[in-house]
Design an enzyme around this catalytic site. Sequence first.
Site, PDB file in Angstrom:
ATOM      1  CB  CYS A   8      43.076  51.253 -10.591  1.00 27.16           C
ATOM      2  SG  CYS A   8      43.404  52.605  -9.559  1.00 27.16           S
ATOM      3  CG  ASN A  11      45.194  54.737  -4.753  1.00 26.17           C
ATOM      4  OD1 ASN A  11      45.638  54.833  -3.759  1.00 26.17           O
ATOM      5  ND2 ASN A  11      44.038  54.257  -5.018  1.00 26.17           N
ATOM      6  CB  CYS A  13      41.735  57.470 -12.484  1.00 30.25           C
ATOM      7  SG  CYS A  13      42.847  58.812 -13.224  1.00 30.25           S
ATOM      8  NE  ARG A  14      41.370  52.328 -14.129  1.00 28.01           N
ATOM      9  CZ  ARG A  14      42.273  51.445 -14.354  1.00 28.01           C
ATOM     10  NH1 ARG A  14      41.585  50.419 -15.111  1.00 28.01           N
ATOM     11  NH2 ARG A  14      43.590  51.498 -14.211  1.00 28.01           N
ATOM     12  CB  SER A  15      41.327  51.956  -6.975  1.00 25.42           C
ATOM     13  OG  SER A  15      42.395  52.655  -7.003  1.00 25.42           O
ATOM     14  CG  ASP A 123      43.807  54.199 -16.915  1.00 24.11           C
ATOM     15  OD1 ASP A 123      43.377  55.087 -16.350  1.00 24.11           O
ATOM     16  OD2 ASP A 123      44.945  53.690 -16.828  1.00 24.11           O
TER      17      ASP A 123
HETATM   18  P1  4NP Z   1      44.094  54.685 -12.587  1.00 30.05           P
HETATM   19  O1  4NP Z   1      44.533  55.479 -13.799  1.00 30.05           O
HETATM   20  O2  4NP Z   1      45.057  53.600 -12.503  1.00 30.05           O
HETATM   21  O3  4NP Z   1      42.750  54.338 -12.704  1.00 30.05           O
HETATM   22  O4  4NP Z   1      44.484  55.556 -11.296  1.00 30.05           O
HETATM   23  C1  4NP Z   1      45.823  55.898 -13.941  1.00 30.05           C
HETATM   24  C2  4NP Z   1      46.453  57.093 -13.016  1.00 30.05           C
HETATM   25  C3  4NP Z   1      47.853  57.277 -13.331  1.00 30.05           C
HETATM   26  C4  4NP Z   1      48.771  56.598 -14.343  1.00 30.05           C
HETATM   27  C5  4NP Z   1      48.086  55.393 -14.888  1.00 30.05           C
HETATM   28  C6  4NP Z   1      46.808  55.160 -14.700  1.00 30.05           C
HETATM   29  N1  4NP Z   1      50.058  56.983 -14.451  1.00 30.05           N
HETATM   30  O5  4NP Z   1      50.714  56.292 -15.477  1.00 30.05           O
HETATM   31  O6  4NP Z   1      50.367  57.736 -13.921  1.00 30.05           O
END
Ligand code: 4NP
Length: 152
Positions: A8, A11, A13-15, A123
């Site tokens: 994702c 790294n 939340c989702r992955s 997301d």
């Molecule tokens: P993820 O979510 O891609 O599912 O881990 C996010 C976590 C942090 C950020 C963006 C998406 N960020 O911009 O810090």
Amino acid sequence: MTSVLFVCLGNICRSPMAEAVLGHLISSRADTDAWRIDSAGTGAWHVGSEPHASTVAVCQRRGVPIRHRGRQLTGSDFTRFDHVLAMDKQNLHDLALVRPAEATARIALIGSFDPLGESEVPDPYHSRDTAAYEAVFEQLERCCRAFLASLR
Ligand code: 4NP
């Protein structure tokens, strides 16, 4: 050995949730040791970080162990893993930008396995609502089950 890398953006939340969900599904099988499951982000903001508190909370509520530290995708991931499964189309685009010529991994959206046809995992990072994380969990669970079924 079957190896799967979930990808994702951050790294956190989702992955890592997908890694935990697939790991939990595999843990009840006889061939648990024949799997290597990991996750990575296309971005580097959260290298070394634990998963987001809402991701941890939803996994704990569902009885799914989660243990991961954020890391950024590397070129060698494209040869170290059989399957690289992205959460959304932006991730796929970013994967294509860094994919080395010698890449062997099969790259797909985890949502391409969704029996309900939701091709992208949204997301939840900017959502204050834990329901967004619950929805991601349910989507990932049904996608991971279908992914496993597709390998049989
Ligand atoms: P993820 O979510 O891609 O599912 O881990 C996010 C976590 C942090 C950020 C963006 C998406 N960020 O911009 O810090």
